[in-house]
Design a protein around this motif. Structure first.
Motif, mmCIF file in Angstrom:
data_model
loop_
_atom_site.group_PDB
_atom_site.id
_atom_site.type_symbol
_atom_site.label_atom_id
_atom_site.label_comp_id
_atom_site.label_asym_id
_atom_site.label_seq_id
_atom_site.Cartn_x
_atom_site.Cartn_y
_atom_site.Cartn_z
ATOM 1 N N PRO A 139 0.780 -1.186 0.202
ATOM 2 C CA PRO A 139 0.020 0.078 -0.089
ATOM 3 C C PRO A 139 1.009 1.272 0.011
ATOM 4 O O PRO A 139 2.135 1.269 0.408
ATOM 5 C CB PRO A 139 -0.973 -0.159 1.368
ATOM 6 N N ILE A 140 0.259 2.337 -0.475
ATOM 7 C CA ILE A 140 1.216 3.668 -0.691
ATOM 8 C C ILE A 140 0.274 4.768 -0.059
ATOM 9 O O ILE A 140 -0.882 4.658 0.180
ATOM 10 C CB ILE A 140 1.622 3.817 -1.871
ATOM 11 N N SER A 141 0.891 5.726 0.464
ATOM 12 C CA SER A 141 0.448 6.998 0.782
ATOM 13 C C SER A 141 1.336 8.195 0.764
ATOM 14 O O SER A 141 2.300 7.981 0.177
ATOM 15 C CB SER A 141 0.060 6.898 2.302
ATOM 16 N N THR A 142 0.910 9.364 0.881
ATOM 17 C CA THR A 142 1.824 10.599 0.884
ATOM 18 C C THR A 142 2.012 11.164 2.098
ATOM 19 O O THR A 142 0.940 11.593 2.967
ATOM 20 C CB THR A 142 1.020 11.580 -0.198
ATOM 21 N N VAL A 143 3.043 11.457 2.362
ATOM 22 C CA VAL A 143 3.472 12.284 3.608
ATOM 23 C C VAL A 143 3.848 13.696 3.021
ATOM 24 O O VAL A 143 4.337 13.981 1.975
ATOM 25 C CB VAL A 143 4.849 11.777 4.411
ATOM 26 N N LYS A 144 3.387 14.661 4.067
ATOM 27 C CA LYS A 144 3.644 16.063 3.553
ATOM 28 C C LYS A 144 5.105 16.699 3.701
ATOM 29 O O LYS A 144 5.505 17.200 2.902
ATOM 30 C CB LYS A 144 2.773 17.006 4.730
ATOM 31 N N SER A 145 5.789 15.963 4.640
ATOM 32 C CA SER A 145 7.160 16.423 4.810
ATOM 33 C C SER A 145 7.953 15.239 5.471
ATOM 34 O O SER A 145 7.511 14.469 6.200
ATOM 35 C CB SER A 145 7.535 17.774 5.403
ATOM 36 N N MET A 146 9.325 14.986 5.071
ATOM 37 C CA MET A 146 10.256 14.383 5.602
ATOM 38 C C MET A 146 11.617 15.021 5.818
ATOM 39 O O MET A 146 12.045 15.674 4.928
ATOM 40 C CB MET A 146 10.439 12.878 4.939
ATOM 41 N N THR A 147 11.818 15.226 7.128
ATOM 42 C CA THR A 147 13.348 15.855 7.423
ATOM 43 C C THR A 147 14.024 15.058 8.243
ATOM 44 O O THR A 147 13.821 14.346 8.913
ATOM 45 C CB THR A 147 12.977 17.412 7.941
ATOM 46 N N ALA A 148 15.609 15.571 7.968
ATOM 47 C CA ALA A 148 16.605 14.870 8.709
ATOM 48 C C ALA A 148 17.616 15.633 8.701
ATOM 49 O O ALA A 148 18.221 16.185 7.661
ATOM 50 C CB ALA A 148 17.191 13.488 8.150
ATOM 51 N N GLY A 149 17.905 16.360 9.800
ATOM 52 C CA GLY A 149 19.142 17.277 10.064
ATOM 53 C C GLY A 149 18.991 18.475 9.387
ATOM 54 O O GLY A 149 20.059 19.282 8.936
#
Length: 191
Positions: A139-149
């Motif tokens: 299954p897939i979905s969408t995330v608004k944002s992903m951040t790392a450092g």
């Protein structure tokens, strides 16, 4: 005794020397700042500014603006799984989860626990090929944002792995970065 003609020539020469001295030592200026690599001008006796870029070797059309320095984003490695770094990734500016930095993964894969914590709705299905060559549907979905450092992306489609114990941070996150994996940190260098 000097003739009138000689006196006039002498006065003209003194005037020219005086004007040239004023031009060279008072009114000719070359300024350089961080915003403006160079400005060359003179101020004539009436106070008017005259631009002299070509004389000073400053060509406005060929100026190269200084490039802003690109920031390097450093993320501490929390631990390693089979020598592969595990870092913290924040989703939707709210919740942080451990993810494996998987330079071989095209897409980011999150666990069902992450999907539930983010209250993601399934938007479709994708076919993925895993390391042993087997194809599976996820299954897939969408995330608004992903951040790392400080490094990050927005509106990313992620696969949800119902049985995975930890997520994989894939190329859809770091495709605009060169990655350097060090002993204690992962560096994301913007391209």
């Amino acid at each position: 005794m000097k003739s009138s003609k000689q006196k006039i020539i002498e006065i003209i020469n003194l005037s020219l020397i005086s004007a040239f001295s004023t031009l060279m030592f008072v009114g000719l200026s070359h300024r350089a700042t961080a915003e403006d690599p160079g400005e060359c001008f003179m101020i004539n006796p009436s106070g008017r500014t005259i631009k002299l870029e070509k004389l000073c070797g400053v060509d406005n059309e060929k100026r190269i603006s200084p490039q802003p320095e690109k920031k390097v984003f450093r993320v501490p490695i929390k631990r390693r799984l089979g020598r592969t770094p595990v870092i913290d990734v924040t989703f939707n500016h709210k919740k942080t989860f451990e993810m494996i930095v998987d330079t071989g993964a095209n897409n980011t894969l999150i666990t069902m626990g992450i999907a539930n914590a983010l209250q993601l709705e399934q938007t479709g299905v994708m076919t993925a090929q895993i390391a042993d060559g087997t194809q599976i549907e996820l299954p897939i979905s969408t995330v608004k944002s992903m951040t790392a450092g400080g490094a990050g992306v927005q509106n990313v489609e992620v696969a949800i792995a119902p049985k995975a114990p930890i997520g994989l941070l894939g190329n859809d996150f770091f495709s605009n970065y060169d990655i350097k994996i060090l002993e204690k940190t992962v560096e994301f260098h913007p391209r």
